[in-house]
Design a protein around this motif. Sequence first.
Motif, PDB file in Angstrom:
ATOM      1  N   SER A 121      35.459 -46.821  48.208  1.00 53.26           N
ATOM      2  CA  SER A 121      34.624 -45.739  47.632  1.00 53.26           C
ATOM      3  C   SER A 121      35.298 -45.026  46.466  1.00 53.26           C
ATOM      4  CB  SER A 121      34.173 -44.736  48.699  1.00 53.26           C
ATOM      5  OG  SER A 121      35.211 -43.947  49.215  1.00 53.26           O
ATOM      6  N   ARG A 125      33.368 -41.995  44.415  1.00 58.20           N
ATOM      7  CA  ARG A 125      33.941 -40.640  44.402  1.00 58.20           C
ATOM      8  C   ARG A 125      34.333 -40.217  42.991  1.00 58.20           C
ATOM      9  NH1 ARG A 125      38.709 -40.956  47.878  1.00 58.20           N
ATOM     10  NH2 ARG A 125      38.445 -43.206  47.991  1.00 58.20           N
ATOM     11  N   HIS A 128      31.270 -38.988  41.159  1.00 59.15           N
ATOM     12  CA  HIS A 128      30.904 -37.630  41.575  1.00 59.15           C
ATOM     13  C   HIS A 128      31.834 -36.590  40.958  1.00 59.15           C
ATOM     14  CE1 HIS A 128      28.345 -39.591  44.554  1.00 59.15           C
ATOM     15  NE2 HIS A 128      27.840 -38.410  44.885  1.00 59.15           N
ATOM     16  N   LEU A 152      33.081 -40.765  52.421  1.00 58.70           N
ATOM     17  CA  LEU A 152      31.656 -40.648  52.114  1.00 58.70           C
ATOM     18  C   LEU A 152      30.906 -39.934  53.236  1.00 58.70           C
ATOM     19  CD1 LEU A 152      30.881 -44.130  50.516  1.00 58.70           C
ATOM     20  CD2 LEU A 152      31.453 -41.975  49.378  1.00 58.70           C
ATOM     21  N   MET A 155      31.588 -36.333  52.619  1.00 60.26           N
ATOM     22  CA  MET A 155      30.779 -35.841  51.498  1.00 60.26           C
ATOM     23  C   MET A 155      29.331 -35.631  51.920  1.00 60.26           C
ATOM     24  SD  MET A 155      32.299 -38.192  48.383  1.00 60.26           S
ATOM     25  CE  MET A 155      31.079 -37.620  47.175  1.00 60.26           C
ATOM     26  N   ALA A 156      28.801 -36.564  52.712  1.00 56.99           N
ATOM     27  CA  ALA A 156      27.419 -36.442  53.168  1.00 56.99           C
ATOM     28  C   ALA A 156      27.237 -35.227  54.061  1.00 56.99           C
ATOM     29  CB  ALA A 156      26.999 -37.719  53.895  1.00 56.99           C
ATOM     30  N   ARG A 160      27.482 -33.162  49.567  1.00 52.20           N
ATOM     31  CA  ARG A 160      28.007 -33.468  48.239  1.00 52.20           C
ATOM     32  C   ARG A 160      27.725 -34.895  47.790  1.00 52.20           C
ATOM     33  NH1 ARG A 160      32.986 -33.742  47.446  1.00 52.20           N
ATOM     34  NH2 ARG A 160      33.788 -33.846  49.588  1.00 52.20           N
ATOM     35  N   LEU A 161      27.228 -35.736  48.695  1.00 56.15           N
ATOM     36  CA  LEU A 161      26.929 -37.119  48.328  1.00 56.15           C
ATOM     37  C   LEU A 161      25.531 -37.163  47.721  1.00 56.15           C
ATOM     38  CD1 LEU A 161      27.890 -40.051  48.326  1.00 56.15           C
ATOM     39  CD2 LEU A 161      26.930 -40.299  50.627  1.00 56.15           C
TER      40      LEU A 161
END
Length: 401
Positions: A121, A125, A128, A152, A155-156, A160-161
């Motif tokens: 990822s 990332r 983002h 991830l 983040m979810a 933030r994802l």
Amino acid sequence: MTAPALASAGQDKIDWAWRFMPVTAALAAELRTSTVLARRRIGLSLVLEPKTANLALSLAAAGAEVSVVCDGSSTRDDVAAALRQAGIAVFAHAGADRATDHRLALEFLDQRHDILVDDGSRLIRLAHAERPDLLDALIGASEETTSGLWPLHAMAQQGRLRIPVIAANDARCKTLFDNGYGTGQSTVLTITDLLGTTLTGKRVAVAGYGYVGRGVARAVNALGATVTVAELDPIKALEALHAGFTVAPLAQAAAKADLLISATGVEHTVDVAHLLALPDGAAVAVAGGVDQEIAIDAALTAGARRRTVAHRVEAFDLPNGRSVLILDDGGCINCTAGEGNPIEIMDLSFGVQLLAIELLATDGAGLPPGLHPLPDAADARVARVKLDSLGIRIDDRRPHR
């Protein structure tokens, strides 16, 4: 070697790998027929070697505009040259330093892809963090590693994802075979090649008993080693015990180990205290993994001194007077120092990735941001293609009761 000769050498390796990739070939042919990928901009952030090159070329043959990025430690320059010659945009140079890797990664993102295929990822990332303006045009991404899914998920949960991500790693045709068999085999064989030794009679400590740890433990045990597993999850620890392995805390396992292999994908799994606990001359390596899974920077800060003793092998002279061997700077050993997972294993993983890409190309615009599983039907489709390639038939319905 001249550029044409380099590309020719890379193409020979790509052609050899293609002979053992029936799943990728069959599913890519279906995508060519469907034209679902025509003119889609697809970016691959994967280890740049012959198997990955075939995935890139298959996507291009299906009509996609493909670009590839990879850090310098995992790039094969001959394969990169062959891809460039075939018209694939490549953002990678073997041996590049971190600053160069970062610059190339941003240049790769600036290609404004529709779909990203990521490993760890890192690019998801990075987009983002440093290219958020590109996210609105991104249909989605696919992530193929356990360690890549963890951030991830965080983040979810934090909201933030901003894109949908297919958790390709969690597909059974990926995890059961890539993680469970391929990584174990390729990791252990790379380690024995670098050390120039057998494992018969050796004591090996394995940190982590997830799918990768199971594969590593099984491989070293098959080569004659005695295995001790260190695991935080009590159920996995019990599973290791039932598989016939000794279970102990990592510091205790390290104290008796000739070889310590970390298979957690967690930073500082092998901390300074574990390095200090190792016997003099013991070796340490990482299967899969993340940066600083072996706490190299912390060890240097604590007074360790490093020196090269063989190809991709360094001795770390520790403050307690002992010296331990760290393989390939604590990198993902099978990818950075070896040839990666076996071709047939990666063929299954790339089958999963092709169907994740197909899902994003057809339905991705309707998926909300967050992590999404690959549908079971797609997972089964990959398995059926593999069985067909082997000439194996199975029952297609349950018997009536």
